[in-house]
Design a protein around this motif. Structure first.
Motif, PDB file in Angstrom:
ATOM      1  N   ILE A 148      85.125  52.645  71.131  1.00  0.00           N
ATOM      2  CA  ILE A 148      84.691  54.038  71.005  1.00  0.00           C
ATOM      3  C   ILE A 148      83.236  54.181  71.430  1.00  0.00           C
ATOM      4  O   ILE A 148      82.869  55.084  72.195  1.00  0.00           O
ATOM      5  N   MET A 157      86.368  62.333  64.047  1.00  0.00           N
ATOM      6  CA  MET A 157      87.585  62.237  64.841  1.00  0.00           C
ATOM      7  C   MET A 157      88.460  63.460  64.574  1.00  0.00           C
ATOM      8  O   MET A 157      88.586  63.894  63.431  1.00  0.00           O
ATOM      9  N   ASP A 176      81.142  49.279  56.305  1.00  0.00           N
ATOM     10  CA  ASP A 176      81.120  49.307  57.763  1.00  0.00           C
ATOM     11  C   ASP A 176      80.347  50.524  58.249  1.00  0.00           C
ATOM     12  O   ASP A 176      80.128  51.484  57.525  1.00  0.00           O
ATOM     13  N   VAL A 212      85.754  62.202  69.661  1.00  0.00           N
ATOM     14  CA  VAL A 212      86.763  61.151  69.524  1.00  0.00           C
ATOM     15  C   VAL A 212      88.078  61.838  69.194  1.00  0.00           C
ATOM     16  O   VAL A 212      88.203  62.506  68.170  1.00  0.00           O
ATOM     17  N   ALA A 215      90.461  47.614  63.887  1.00  0.00           N
ATOM     18  CA  ALA A 215      89.346  48.467  63.476  1.00  0.00           C
ATOM     19  C   ALA A 215      88.048  48.042  64.155  1.00  0.00           C
ATOM     20  O   ALA A 215      87.278  48.875  64.636  1.00  0.00           O
ATOM     21  N   LEU A 251      90.815  52.055  60.359  1.00  0.00           N
ATOM     22  CA  LEU A 251      89.629  52.507  61.093  1.00  0.00           C
ATOM     23  C   LEU A 251      88.866  53.570  60.320  1.00  0.00           C
ATOM     24  O   LEU A 251      87.633  53.529  60.221  1.00  0.00           O
ATOM     25  N   ARG A 252      89.594  54.523  59.758  1.00  0.00           N
ATOM     26  CA  ARG A 252      88.931  55.660  59.095  1.00  0.00           C
ATOM     27  C   ARG A 252      88.481  55.329  57.678  1.00  0.00           C
ATOM     28  O   ARG A 252      87.409  55.758  57.241  1.00  0.00           O
ATOM     29  N   ARG A 278      86.207  50.351  67.074  1.00  0.00           N
ATOM     30  CA  ARG A 278      84.823  50.810  66.900  1.00  0.00           C
ATOM     31  C   ARG A 278      83.972  50.457  68.123  1.00  0.00           C
ATOM     32  O   ARG A 278      83.203  51.277  68.621  1.00  0.00           O
ATOM     33  N   LEU A 285      81.818  56.095  61.440  1.00  0.00           N
ATOM     34  CA  LEU A 285      82.438  56.477  62.698  1.00  0.00           C
ATOM     35  C   LEU A 285      82.004  57.883  63.091  1.00  0.00           C
ATOM     36  O   LEU A 285      81.712  58.715  62.222  1.00  0.00           O
TER      37      LEU A 285
END
Length: 310
Positions: A85, A191, A185, A5, A78, A108-109, A82, A188
């Motif tokens: 991605i 990245m 959440d 990513v 976000a 997002l992060r 997700r 991820l």
């Protein structure tokens, strides 16, 4: 091996769109726009949207997805990012998140605070009371409900007082407690974040002025006129608070002349770039590239290519 990513950040006018176009010629990327203005349909000139040719080079996501009458939040970004991605990686392509809305990447992060959605009826009631009593009176009300929150706000800071009162009323708890609650959440994929940043601010300022003049020549004012005719817009809506659109609205209302529109539009864009650079200095960036360098695009390609090959 799963696709990495990639994230490309930078202030406005730093050359991100051209860099993405160059990357799309060499890598199997799909772009996920990280831009709070590009989400709005029919706002093309003032947002410097990628051209049809650039958008044909690779799939572009999160562009032209909401009406200018609507809002688009960091929380929604976000969730959308997700999902995208995962979908892009499942297709065997490389997700490239590119743009300048740093709050979106932070959301997002790092996740978002557990805050309630906006309540139109409650906001309307707060606004009615503010008209009748004044924002200092609403600030005093907030001080009774949440002294710590009120202490951090000026009595005239209408937007923040409104949101603070809304959150405290809806949740029944202090603002700080709401901000402390994080969303649980899904994790991820890793990245890698690369930024384009100028070593000299004057270079960026010159590019901002050149681009704003080009927008005016391309019919930016007429674009805003068409938007006002097609949609039920107000100057307080997020779309019309975008840099340039606010000034064009004032010009169409007869509040400022064409020269002032240009001057204030350029100044507002410079202030946006300043805020974006401040964000970048506080963020975890894996590699910073001087966008003033002639070989900036080549450096960016090398950085991402090395990552993909690892």
């Amino acid at each position: 091996m799963s696709a990495p990513v990639l994230v490309l950040l930078g202030p406005t006018a730093s050359g991100k769109t051209a860099a993405v176009d160059a990357l799309a010629r060499r890598l199997p990327i799909e772009l996920v726009s990280v831009d709070s203005a590009l989400v709005f349909r029919d706002m093309d000139i003032g947002t410097a949207k990628p051209t049809p040719a650039e958008r044909a080079r690779c799939p572009h996501h999160l562009i032209d997805i909401v009406s200018p009458e609507d809002a688009y939040s960091a929380a929604r970004f976000a969730g959308d990012a997700r999902r995208l991605i995962a979908d892009i990686r499942a297709r065997g392509n490389i997700p490239l998140l590119a743009g300048g809305t740093m709050l979106y990447i932070k959301a997002l992060r790092d996740g978002l605070s557990d805050l309630p959605q906006a309540d139109p009826a409650l906001r309307a009631d707060i606004d009615r009371r503010a008209v009748a009593l004044g924002w200092p009176a609403l600030h005093a009300e907030l001080a009774r409900l949440d002294p710590d929150a009120a202490a951090r706000l000026k009595p005239t800071d209408a937007q923040r007082i409104q949101r603070a009162l809304e959150i405290v009323t809806l949740t029944g708890r202090p603002l700080a407690e709401s901000y402390a609650k994080r969303e649980d959440d899904a994790l991820l994929p890793p990245m890698t974040v690369v930024s384009l940043e100028p070593s000299e601010r004057a270079w960026l300022h010159a590019r901002i002025a050149t681009r704003f003049d080009a927008m005016l020549e391309q019919g930016f004012v007429d674009e805003v006129r068409r938007l006002r005719a097609r949609y039920a817009l107000t100057p307080s809506m997020p779309s019309m608070r975008c840099v340039g659109y606010r000034q064009a609205w004032q010009h169409l209302d007869g509040d400022i002349d064409a020269q002032t529109l240009r001057d204030t539009g350029i100044y507002a864009t410079r202030q946006l770039a300043k805020r974006q650079l401040t964000w970048l200095r506080s963020m975890r960036i894996d590699r910073r590239i001087d966008c003033m360098r002639d070989d900036a695009a080549a450096q960016l390609l090398d950085a991402f290519t090395q990552l993909i090959q690892e």
